[in-house]
Write a protein that holds these residues in place. Structure first.
Motif, PDB file in Angstrom:
ATOM      1  N   TYR A  16      33.120  90.136   9.145  1.00 52.78           N
ATOM      2  CA  TYR A  16      32.645  89.076  10.098  1.00 52.78           C
ATOM      3  C   TYR A  16      31.336  88.808  10.113  1.00 52.78           C
ATOM      4  CZ  TYR A  16      37.192  90.745  12.346  1.00 52.78           C
ATOM      5  OH  TYR A  16      38.488  90.807  12.994  1.00 52.78           O
ATOM      6  N   ASN A  61      28.157  85.651  11.842  1.00 54.51           N
ATOM      7  CA  ASN A  61      27.693  85.062  12.872  1.00 54.51           C
ATOM      8  C   ASN A  61      28.627  83.806  13.134  1.00 54.51           C
ATOM      9  OD1 ASN A  61      26.201  82.887  14.477  1.00 54.51           O
ATOM     10  ND2 ASN A  61      24.505  84.452  14.404  1.00 54.51           N
ATOM     11  N   GLY A  62      29.032  83.728  14.682  1.00 54.68           N
ATOM     12  CA  GLY A  62      29.852  82.737  14.944  1.00 54.68           C
ATOM     13  C   GLY A  62      29.442  81.186  14.690  1.00 54.68           C
ATOM     14  N   GLU A 111      33.300  79.766  18.258  1.00 51.93           N
ATOM     15  CA  GLU A 111      33.709  81.227  18.018  1.00 51.93           C
ATOM     16  C   GLU A 111      35.142  81.463  18.863  1.00 51.93           C
ATOM     17  OE1 GLU A 111      29.656  84.004  18.520  1.00 51.93           O
ATOM     18  OE2 GLU A 111      31.086  83.851  20.148  1.00 51.93           O
ATOM     19  N   ALA A 112      35.392  80.737  19.851  1.00 55.81           N
ATOM     20  CA  ALA A 112      36.421  80.778  20.886  1.00 55.81           C
ATOM     21  C   ALA A 112      37.754  80.387  19.818  1.00 55.81           C
ATOM     22  CB  ALA A 112      36.469  80.011  22.000  1.00 55.81           C
ATOM     23  N   VAL A 113      37.438  79.514  18.714  1.00 61.25           N
ATOM     24  CA  VAL A 113      38.431  78.806  18.103  1.00 61.25           C
ATOM     25  C   VAL A 113      38.702  79.763  16.571  1.00 61.25           C
ATOM     26  CG1 VAL A 113      39.042  77.070  16.634  1.00 61.25           C
ATOM     27  CG2 VAL A 113      38.088  76.617  18.783  1.00 61.25           C
ATOM     28  N   ILE A 114      37.621  80.075  16.037  1.00 61.31           N
ATOM     29  CA  ILE A 114      37.820  80.806  14.676  1.00 61.31           C
ATOM     30  C   ILE A 114      36.949  82.188  14.583  1.00 61.31           C
ATOM     31  CG2 ILE A 114      38.595  78.933  13.410  1.00 61.31           C
ATOM     32  CD1 ILE A 114      35.604  78.670  12.163  1.00 61.31           C
ATOM     33  N   LEU A 115      36.424  82.771  15.768  1.00 62.31           N
ATOM     34  CA  LEU A 115      35.301  83.872  15.581  1.00 62.31           C
ATOM     35  C   LEU A 115      34.257  83.509  14.719  1.00 62.31           C
ATOM     36  CD1 LEU A 115      37.342  87.225  15.505  1.00 62.31           C
ATOM     37  CD2 LEU A 115      36.371  86.038  17.585  1.00 62.31           C
ATOM     38  N   CYS A 116      34.152  83.211  13.501  1.00 63.72           N
ATOM     39  CA  CYS A 116      33.202  82.751  12.626  1.00 63.72           C
ATOM     40  C   CYS A 116      33.784  82.065  11.496  1.00 63.72           C
ATOM     41  CB  CYS A 116      32.686  83.987  12.096  1.00 63.72           C
ATOM     42  SG  CYS A 116      33.570  85.038  10.899  1.00 63.72           S
ATOM     43  N   ARG A 173      28.869  89.958  22.559  1.00 63.43           N
ATOM     44  CA  ARG A 173      27.995  89.025  21.694  1.00 63.43           C
ATOM     45  C   ARG A 173      26.450  89.932  21.572  1.00 63.43           C
ATOM     46  NH1 ARG A 173      25.735  85.118  18.942  1.00 63.43           N
ATOM     47  NH2 ARG A 173      27.780  84.271  18.412  1.00 63.43           N
ATOM     48  N   ALA A 216      43.338  79.918  10.084  1.00 69.01           N
ATOM     49  CA  ALA A 216      42.058  80.319   9.823  1.00 69.01           C
ATOM     50  C   ALA A 216      41.699  81.764  10.596  1.00 69.01           C
ATOM     51  CB  ALA A 216      41.002  79.181   9.992  1.00 69.01           C
ATOM     52  N   GLN A 245      42.674  84.478  15.019  1.00 67.99           N
ATOM     53  CA  GLN A 245      41.908  83.721  16.224  1.00 67.99           C
ATOM     54  C   GLN A 245      42.411  82.425  16.307  1.00 67.99           C
ATOM     55  OE1 GLN A 245      39.860  85.492  18.253  1.00 67.99           O
ATOM     56  NE2 GLN A 245      39.116  83.817  19.687  1.00 67.99           N
ATOM     57  N   ASP A 258      44.515  80.184  19.134  1.00 69.72           N
ATOM     58  CA  ASP A 258      44.000  78.786  19.633  1.00 69.72           C
ATOM     59  C   ASP A 258      45.277  77.781  19.614  1.00 69.72           C
ATOM     60  OD1 ASP A 258      42.147  76.878  20.502  1.00 69.72           O
ATOM     61  OD2 ASP A 258      42.246  76.050  18.576  1.00 69.72           O
ATOM     62  N   THR A 298      39.537  82.540  24.036  1.00 67.55           N
ATOM     63  CA  THR A 298      40.264  81.364  23.592  1.00 67.55           C
ATOM     64  C   THR A 298      41.148  80.799  24.827  1.00 67.55           C
ATOM     65  OG1 THR A 298      40.593  82.418  21.424  1.00 67.55           O
ATOM     66  CG2 THR A 298      42.190  80.642  22.112  1.00 67.55           C
TER      67      THR A 298
END
Lengths: 413, 413
Positions: free
Chosen positions: A72, A74-75, A273-278, B25, B106, B109, B113, B139
């Motif tokens: 993982y 950074n977002g 971040e909410a969509v793909i974390l990173c 975070r 992707a 996560q 979404d 999300t």
């Protein structure tokens, strides 16, 4: 297993009904057939990439830094890539970008989706060129965002039309939030917004409280001369800029970015971040390594020359084979030429006649939020060689000539 | 450049206000400090991956099939990977999955979404365990979806509590659409939904017209014995299953998937296209190649053994150092142990005391949609070695003991 459970289908969201099959998809599937000349897909031409070298770069990243590349991240994206992206943008006169305000996304498609999330509630209005990028229309629809087209002429968006549209929509009680524009070598029209109009457009949006979303995937693919100055260059607080490595490097990596006005930066990257974390770490490191270890500007120069030749071949073929009643744009960059047939011709059914004649294009209606432009069509010159371009246009001409004659006959009778 | 333009800030969507900084975070950033023992991050331990071999696989993909790996791909994912994913799921008793109903995303996560997009309008309700995965909460919030927690005990979701919650919410006029659950080795609680409750839960949801979203990233990381049977295995039409390579291979590739009930498949993959056009092609090919060319099941076995030892080390350290008034879950797999302190203790301010003592955890409130669980906290054993785990727990114990004494003192006075 195929038995539907009808009572469950009410589970769909209202927006699910708005997530439409792209009119383009069927065409892409068809394009794969043997013997057809596809002038449909806007795929970049990747043959000239240094594949062996890229393989070595990827090997070294995984073998030496695999613990980072596979973990993982950074977002907002890696700081190295965000720094490198600022250097890329500097080539196009964006000199004041801070890596802090860059958010790396899973392609600029994802950046546009995030833009909708951050700024638009359902039924809010986004203004856009007509025609515009079909993938943007799909994203707006998937987010239940209303799309309102603004008139363009050969110099791009018409400032007066933009002003009028805002006033008229607000008079109807609509909430107008964003202008989405592809100012350089528009997909699908190939049209470029003139330098003097660019600032006029930003000024109107600023005055009316709209944010400009400037989508610039093709900016560096200008065939000749100095790059066009993006609207973002002079308007850091009023333009949210979308960039992409899909056209200047490789779309299969899905690495794009947003350069976000500082006051919106935090919400934007939290939404990312909410969509793909990173964003994928390996891909970011590969792009960074490519930019560091390869003459990427030389690669862009190669692309410019290549696409310039292909565009010239297409224009020459159009002049050679097309009747006087058809006109077309002559782009200064990008991937696309936009044809206009006489009114009364619908290019959608011609798709199938074209395929029978051995050529594929995309009907104009796909690119319009209003399903207008029935008498238009898009030709892409990016993915096929000059000889095939000429052959494709040669095959297309009689199909169009026949359709025009039929429409004239129908109008006369 | 930092000057805000306040009148533009009304540009934000209502949902933008809901896109919150994850409470996690700050903790992750802190975790990077020298000398601290981080029991905060749920990062998988990647040291045992064959990095040199992966480098060679990536090299070969790019050198030999770079034109495919770097180009746009299918919006649903490559057919090779979707086929391989069906074989992966077969290891967990999902034997009837068709590659046609798999959508590569992707990371899972992104799948979550997309699930929100396809099924939820703003203010629709998703039910979930309390506590649950903080990234899922983010999300849901980013999509303006309301989240309602359902009570869990040591065997996971309580069926009666689920039934009551649905009835109560509907009596309030709420639209309840989905149950989101992590039935095996829940993040953060480590709790597993018992086999007999699994079908009860699906039956309740089916009867009430809810779709079950089964998130199963940790399923294969069961320490011993046969894998738990996912709810999807016996309920293909009533469970949307989310899978991920992040825990059994590598999160930095961002490759996850959804196995979608057939009647929802089309809308789901169109939404995936609207969000990212296509999942990264290179990454899909690398995962496929890894599954084909490496003993991935042996790798999973290595992970199971490794995490089992680390979990045992953590439980042993808790037994050695913690006072009787603190209890904890004993997970059968996954990454996490969940501690419960006496009522009246708030673990959030203890985060800073803990850091001063040289250890980092995540306060329980982060994982609750209701901001409850103030007296809980999550410890991760996945990313640090056994000696560090013992040292971390040893440092944490006096911090918690002191806080409990202070809370008792406050209650008595």
């Amino acid at each position: 297993m195929n038995k539907a459970t009808p009572e469950l289908d009410c589970l769909y969201s209202a927006r699910a009904a708005n997530i439409k099959q792209s009119a383009v998809r069927d065409v892409f599937d068809i394009s794969m057939r043997e013997g057809l000349v596809s002038l449909a897909g806007g795929n970049p031409y990747l043959q000239s990439l240094p594949l062996e070298k890229l393989g070595t770069l990827a090997h070294d990243i995984l073998a030496q830094e695999g613990m980072t590349a596979l973990q993982y991240g950074n977002g907002q994206g890696t700081s190295e890539l965000r720094e490198a992206i600022c250097h890329v943008m500097a080539e196009e006169f964006i000199l004041d970008a801070s890596p802090e305000n860059v958010v790396v996304t899973a392609g600029s498609q994802s950046a546009l989706d995030i833009t909708c999330k951050v700024f638009c509630d359902p039924h809010d209005v986004v203004l856009c060129e007509d025609p515009t990028y079909v993938g943007a229309l799909n994203t707006f629809e998937a987010n239940q965002v209303a799309v309102h087209p603004v008139r363009v002429d050969e110099h791009g968006l018409v400032p007066e039309a933009l002003q009028e549209a805002i006033v008229a929509l607000r008079a109807e009680g609509k909430t107008v939030k964003l202008l989405y524009t592809i100012p350089s070598f528009n997909n699908p029209s190939g049209i470029t917004l003139s330098a003097e109009r660019r600032q006029q457009i930003v000024n109107i949006c600023k005055q009316e409280g709209l944010l400009v979303i400037e989508d610039n995937p093709y900016g560096m693919l200008k065939f000749e001369g100095e790059f066009n100055r993006p609207m973002r260059a002079d308007n850091p607080e009023d333009v949210l800029y979308l960039g992409s490595f899909s056209k200047i490097f490789a779309p299969g990596l899905r690495v794009g970015w947003a350069l976000v006005p500082e006051r919106f930066q935090r919400r934007f990257y939290l939404a990312n971040e909410a969509v793909i974390l990173c964003p994928p770490t390996l891909n970011q490191m590969l792009v960074t390594s490519y930019l560091e270890n390869h003459d990427w500007k030389g690669q862009v120069a190669t692309y410019r020359e290549l696409y310039a030749k292909r565009c010239a071949a297409m224009i020459a073929a159009l002049e050679e084979f097309m009747p006087e009643s058809i006109s077309w744009t002559v782009p200064e960059g990008g991937f696309f030429v936009w044809l206009t047939l006489p009114e009364g011709v619908d290019t959608y059914p011609l798709l199938h006649t074209g395929i029978e004649a051995g050529v594929v294009f995309i009907p104009g209606a796909a690119f319009s939020p209003t399903q207008e432009n029935p008498n238009k069509l898009r030709l892409a010159f990016s993915a096929v060689d000059e000889e095939s371009i000429r052959e494709g246009v040669k095959r297309l001409a009689p199909v169009l000539i026949q359709a025009i004659a039929a429409a004239e006959g129908a109008a006369a009778s």
